[in-house]
Scaffold this active site. Sequence first.
Site, PDB file in Angstrom:
ATOM      1  N   PHE A 186       0.829  -1.217   0.000  1.00  0.00           N
ATOM      2  CA  PHE A 186       0.000   0.000   0.000  1.00  0.00           C
ATOM      3  C   PHE A 186       0.863   1.267   0.000  1.00  0.00           C
ATOM      4  O   PHE A 186       0.861   2.057  -0.953  1.00  0.00           O
ATOM      5  CB  PHE A 186      -0.933  -0.073   1.224  1.00  0.00           C
ATOM      6  CG  PHE A 186      -1.573   1.216   1.632  1.00  0.00           C
ATOM      7  CD1 PHE A 186      -2.190   2.043   0.701  1.00  0.00           C
ATOM      8  CD2 PHE A 186      -1.579   1.607   2.984  1.00  0.00           C
ATOM      9  CE1 PHE A 186      -2.793   3.239   1.095  1.00  0.00           C
ATOM     10  CE2 PHE A 186      -2.179   2.793   3.376  1.00  0.00           C
ATOM     11  CZ  PHE A 186      -2.774   3.608   2.428  1.00  0.00           C
ATOM     12  N   ILE A 187       1.637   1.476   1.046  1.00  0.00           N
ATOM     13  CA  ILE A 187       2.375   2.748   1.157  1.00  0.00           C
ATOM     14  C   ILE A 187       3.532   2.781   0.158  1.00  0.00           C
ATOM     15  O   ILE A 187       3.743   3.786  -0.537  1.00  0.00           O
ATOM     16  CB  ILE A 187       2.857   2.968   2.609  1.00  0.00           C
ATOM     17  CG1 ILE A 187       1.642   3.032   3.544  1.00  0.00           C
ATOM     18  CG2 ILE A 187       3.694   4.247   2.712  1.00  0.00           C
ATOM     19  CD1 ILE A 187       1.962   3.106   5.023  1.00  0.00           C
TER      20      ILE A 187
ATOM     21  N   ASP B  67      10.551  -6.690  -3.111  1.00  0.00           N
ATOM     22  CA  ASP B  67       9.350  -7.192  -2.419  1.00  0.00           C
ATOM     23  C   ASP B  67       9.289  -8.713  -2.541  1.00  0.00           C
ATOM     24  O   ASP B  67       9.723  -9.268  -3.549  1.00  0.00           O
ATOM     25  CB  ASP B  67       8.090  -6.566  -3.051  1.00  0.00           C
ATOM     26  CG  ASP B  67       6.926  -6.491  -2.071  1.00  0.00           C
ATOM     27  OD1 ASP B  67       6.453  -7.554  -1.650  1.00  0.00           O
ATOM     28  OD2 ASP B  67       6.504  -5.370  -1.714  1.00  0.00           O
TER      29      ASP B  67
ATOM     30  N   GLY C 127       1.969  -7.871  -0.559  1.00  0.00           N
ATOM     31  CA  GLY C 127       1.869  -6.899  -1.663  1.00  0.00           C
ATOM     32  C   GLY C 127       1.243  -7.546  -2.900  1.00  0.00           C
ATOM     33  O   GLY C 127       1.032  -8.759  -2.935  1.00  0.00           O
TER      34      GLY C 127
ATOM     35  N   GLN D 223      10.009   0.454   3.307  1.00  0.00           N
ATOM     36  CA  GLN D 223       8.605   0.298   3.718  1.00  0.00           C
ATOM     37  C   GLN D 223       8.255  -1.147   4.071  1.00  0.00           C
ATOM     38  O   GLN D 223       7.248  -1.398   4.724  1.00  0.00           O
ATOM     39  CB  GLN D 223       7.657   0.745   2.574  1.00  0.00           C
ATOM     40  CG  GLN D 223       7.924   2.130   2.038  1.00  0.00           C
ATOM     41  CD  GLN D 223       7.627   3.239   3.029  1.00  0.00           C
ATOM     42  OE1 GLN D 223       6.749   3.104   3.880  1.00  0.00           O
ATOM     43  NE2 GLN D 223       8.373   4.322   2.941  1.00  0.00           N
TER      44      GLN D 223
ATOM     45  N   TYR E 187       4.986  -6.195  17.613  1.00  0.00           N
ATOM     46  CA  TYR E 187       5.128  -5.331  16.422  1.00  0.00           C
ATOM     47  C   TYR E 187       5.790  -4.004  16.810  1.00  0.00           C
ATOM     48  O   TYR E 187       6.742  -3.550  16.168  1.00  0.00           O
ATOM     49  CB  TYR E 187       3.747  -5.079  15.807  1.00  0.00           C
ATOM     50  CG  TYR E 187       3.731  -4.018  14.719  1.00  0.00           C
ATOM     51  CD1 TYR E 187       4.247  -4.284  13.452  1.00  0.00           C
ATOM     52  CD2 TYR E 187       3.188  -2.752  14.959  1.00  0.00           C
ATOM     53  CE1 TYR E 187       4.230  -3.310  12.447  1.00  0.00           C
ATOM     54  CE2 TYR E 187       3.166  -1.783  13.968  1.00  0.00           C
ATOM     55  CZ  TYR E 187       3.688  -2.067  12.712  1.00  0.00           C
ATOM     56  OH  TYR E 187       3.671  -1.110  11.729  1.00  0.00           O
TER      57      TYR E 187
ATOM     58  N   VAL F  97      -2.358   4.977   8.657  1.00  0.00           N
ATOM     59  CA  VAL F  97      -2.457   5.486   7.288  1.00  0.00           C
ATOM     60  C   VAL F  97      -3.644   4.820   6.593  1.00  0.00           C
ATOM     61  O   VAL F  97      -3.921   3.641   6.818  1.00  0.00           O
ATOM     62  CB  VAL F  97      -1.152   5.166   6.527  1.00  0.00           C
ATOM     63  CG1 VAL F  97      -1.139   5.877   5.184  1.00  0.00           C
ATOM     64  CG2 VAL F  97       0.067   5.534   7.357  1.00  0.00           C
TER      65      VAL F  97
END
Length: 317
Positions: free
Chosen positions: A13-14, A33, A38, A80, A148, A178
Amino acid sequence: MAELYLITGGAGFIGSNVAEEILRQGGRVRIFDDFSTGFRENIEVLRKIDGDRVDVFEGDLRNFDQVRAAMQGVSYVSHQAALRSVERSVDDPLSSNAVNVDGTLHILAAAREAGVRRVVYASSSSVYGDSPDLPKQEKLTPSPVSPYAVSKLAAEHYCRVFTKLYGVETVSLRYFNVFGPRQSPKSQYAAVVPLFMRAALNGEPLEIHGDGKQSRDFTYIDNVVQANWRGFHSDGVAGEAFNVACGERHDLLEIADMIASLVGRDLPRRHIDRRRGDVMHTEASIDKIQSMMGYEPTVGFAEGMRRTFEALRKSLN
Ligand SMILES: NC(=O)c1ccc[n+]([C@@H]2O[C@H](COP(=O)([O-])OP(=O)(O)OC[C@H]3O[C@@H](n4cnc5c(N)ncnc54)[C@H](O)[C@@H]3O)[C@@H](O)[C@H]2O)c1
C-alpha cells in the site's frame, strides 16, 4: 541518468504510493518485495506511468545476499517492507522480529556498503504504546505494548545508531494509521478503514472491537507520501524520528457513521472483543516535522475518506 530509489515493500500500500511519487518527480525506482502481502497489480500501476524507470527485484529482506544485490547503484532507500499489524505480531512474534528487525539491519548494512545517500524508514506510532500523554511528541519515552511495536522501535534504534556510528543518513517516520487507495481489505490483518468500507459495500455488519471509542490520528496516504519525499531531501534531519499524522483523532464509531453517510444508509454493527496489544488512543504532535521539514497535511480526514471510498468501490466492481 535519474537517481535510483530502492523501495522495499513497493508492491504494498504505502510503498507503491511512494514509488508513484518518485516516478512523478523524475526518479527511477527499484521495487524490492517478496509479494507476501503486496500485489503485482500495484507494480502494473507503476509500469503504466513509465515502465523504463521501474524494475522489480523479487526477494526477501531476511536474505542478506538478496538485499545486497538489490542495493547496487542505489542513491536513496525507502524502507517500507515489514510485517504490518499488531495482531499478526501477537500471533507470531518471531516472524515479525525476523522481517522487521533483522530485515532492517540487512537494509542498513547493505546501504552502508553501497554508499547510499539516505535511508528513509517506515516506523510507527505504535512505538509510543499506551502512555496517557496526548498528543504524542517525539521526545516522549517510547513504551511499546506489542511485539510489532517493539520491532518497529528496535529498527528505529538501528537507524539512529547507523547514522551516528557509520554516517549512514537515516530518517525514521512514525506513521499514525495510514489509509487511502490501494490499502487492501483482504487479509485477516487488514486495517479498519478498508475493512469497514468493504463490509459496508457488501452489506455485511461492521465488526467493532470493544466499545468503538478507541481513537486514532488517521492519516491520508498523500500526507505520508509528502513526508517521505521531504524525508529524502530535507537537510539537517539525519538520525531523527518524526511523527507523520494530521494532529487530530477520530474514533471507530465516527468512522462507522461517516461510511454510513458515504453509502447513504444505516449500517448494522456488531461489537466483538478488543484486540490484544492495541492501544486506546493515538494523536500526534506534528510540530517537529512541520518545523524541520516544512511538512503540512494537504488532505484531511473527511476528504481522504471520500477518496478512499470511491477508489475501493471502483476496485470491487
Ligand atoms: N498502514 C499503516 O497504517 C502503517 C502505520 C504505521 C506504520 N506502517 C509501516 O509502513 C510500512 C508499509 O505498510 P503498508 O501498510 O504499506 O503494508 P503492506 O503490507 O501493504 O506493505 C508491506 C510490503 O512489504 C512486503 N514484505 C513483507 N515482508 C517482506 C519480506 N520479508 N521481504 C520483502 N518484502 C516483504 C509485502 O509483500 C508488502 O508489499 C510498514 O513498514 C509498516 O510497518 C504502516
